[in-house]
Design an enzyme around this catalytic site. Structure first.
Site, PDB file in Angstrom:
ATOM      1  N   GLY A  47      -3.533  -0.838  -1.477  1.00  0.00           N
ATOM      2  CA  GLY A  47      -4.282   0.250  -0.878  1.00  0.00           C
ATOM      3  C   GLY A  47      -3.615   1.570  -1.181  1.00  0.00           C
ATOM      4  O   GLY A  47      -2.414   1.623  -1.470  1.00  0.00           O
TER       5      GLY A  47
ATOM      6  N   LEU B  25       0.827  -1.203   0.000  1.00  0.00           N
ATOM      7  CA  LEU B  25       0.000   0.000   0.000  1.00  0.00           C
ATOM      8  C   LEU B  25       0.860   1.251   0.000  1.00  0.00           C
ATOM      9  O   LEU B  25       2.042   1.210   0.321  1.00  0.00           O
ATOM     10  CB  LEU B  25      -0.971   0.032   1.183  1.00  0.00           C
ATOM     11  CG  LEU B  25      -0.439   0.283   2.587  1.00  0.00           C
ATOM     12  CD1 LEU B  25      -1.606   0.631   3.530  1.00  0.00           C
ATOM     13  CD2 LEU B  25       0.362  -0.852   3.149  1.00  0.00           C
ATOM     14  N   CYS B  26       0.219   2.350  -0.361  1.00  0.00           N
ATOM     15  CA  CYS B  26       0.808   3.683  -0.343  1.00  0.00           C
ATOM     16  C   CYS B  26       2.050   3.730  -1.236  1.00  0.00           C
ATOM     17  O   CYS B  26       1.948   3.553  -2.435  1.00  0.00           O
ATOM     18  CB  CYS B  26       1.088   4.105   1.096  1.00  0.00           C
ATOM     19  SG  CYS B  26       1.222   5.901   1.304  1.00  0.00           S
ATOM     20  N   HIS B  27       3.251   3.944  -0.689  1.00  0.00           N
ATOM     21  CA  HIS B  27       4.471   3.929  -1.496  1.00  0.00           C
ATOM     22  C   HIS B  27       5.083   2.534  -1.603  1.00  0.00           C
ATOM     23  O   HIS B  27       6.063   2.349  -2.341  1.00  0.00           O
ATOM     24  CB  HIS B  27       5.499   4.903  -0.922  1.00  0.00           C
ATOM     25  CG  HIS B  27       5.150   6.344  -1.130  1.00  0.00           C
ATOM     26  ND1 HIS B  27       4.286   7.018  -0.304  1.00  0.00           N
ATOM     27  CD2 HIS B  27       5.533   7.236  -2.095  1.00  0.00           C
ATOM     28  CE1 HIS B  27       4.157   8.273  -0.732  1.00  0.00           C
ATOM     29  NE2 HIS B  27       4.899   8.427  -1.816  1.00  0.00           N
TER      30      HIS B  27
END
Length: 291
Positions: free
Chosen positions: A266, A187-189
């Site tokens: 995500g 998720l995210c980075h």
């Protein structure tokens, strides 16, 4: 100090020359003492005892920006600990690895200290975070058709863009996961690590996949304007993923998650709880089908 008076200047990190934490103003917008956790769906639903999750953490804190400043980063604690809370509560053990075998670095300024689920998981994992496995040893000794890992988990935080996208060991780990029908959760980075899958190949094995990731527009826009980052990033995660044939589904952060085959993603810290719920759903069903 009232919120309008909070500084938008990145805060100096005295441990390194020209290094900076996020500004007080940006932390007031991006962090909270609690999360949206409201319970697990799969308490002890996997009892087989075999299947584990391999987490690849970042062992580097300082991210060099275009103007020569360092962003003092690491893995985001909510993005790491809340998904793992759901997986561990479901019955899965966790192994922690870094590229060097050195400790996992965390953005402790984002640790929600009033959130019981996150803090309990942090305490449980501290020994493994301080003394993780070396990923090359995991590749050599613990991967293969008979491996006990059911999934690879790569949490976000800007630290995930340091080293992981160029790591041959990450390439080998992702190759193993794809070849052996294992799950990749990120998720995210964290999806920056998926860039490693294309190394040595004509095309990425994730070509044609769709995912959620932290949007480049925030790293080039709001994160600069509010002083979350001390400078422009030298490259952008979503842009490079799209160049490898990956479809990025989100342009903002809403807590969105997505599953495409065995890839679970995500968009941001806001997606941590939902990604944990989704991961537990998927992994419990898969593990029980394999017992």
């Amino acid at each position: 100090m009232s919120e309008p008076d909070l500084s938008k200047d990145p805060a100096p990190d005295p441990a390194e020359d020209d290094a900076f934490f996020p500004s007080p103003y940006s932390l007031s917008k991006y962090t909270s003492p609690t999360t949206n956790f409201d319970g697990v769906r799969h308490k002890n639903d996997y009892t087989g005892g075999r299947w584990k999750v391999l987490m690849i953490g970042t062992d580097e804190r300082y991210l060099l920006t275009e103007d020569g400043k360092f962003f003092s980063t690491g893995n985001h604690p909510v993005e790491m600990l809340l998904p793992l809370h759901h997986m561990m509560e479901a019955g899965f053990d966790v192994d922690v690895a870094t590229l060097s075998g050195n400790p996992v670095k965390l953005e402790l300024w984002a640790l929600p200290e009033e959130d019981t689920a996150v803090m309990e998981t942090y305490e449980a994992l501290k020994p493994k975070l301080k003394e993780p496995l070396k990923l090359s040893d995991v590749v050599a000794d613990k991967l293969g058709p008979e491996s006990d890992y059911i999934a690879v988990f790569i949490p976000g935080g800007h630290g995930a863009v340091i080293g992981l996208p160029e790591s041959e060991e990450v390439t080998e780990t992702l190759d193993w996961a794809m070849a052996n029908d294992k799950y990749v959760v990120t998720l995210c980075h964290g999806p920056a690590a998926l860039l490693a899958a294309a190394q040595g190949k004509d095309e990425s094995p994730f070509d044609g996949y769709s995912l959620c990731v932290f949007p480049d527009a925030l790293d080039t826009g709001a994160n600069q304007e509010m002083g979350y980052l001390p400078g422009r990033l030298r490259w952008l995660v979503a842009e490079l993923l799209e160049q490898q044939g990956v479809t990025v589904l989100n342009s903002d952060i809403t807590g969105r998650t997505h599953q495409d085959r065995n890839l679970l993603t995500g968009d941001s810290p806001l997606a941590s709880n939902a990604l944990g719920l989704l991961s537990a759903d998927v992994l419990v069903e898969a593990a029980n089908n394999m017992e």
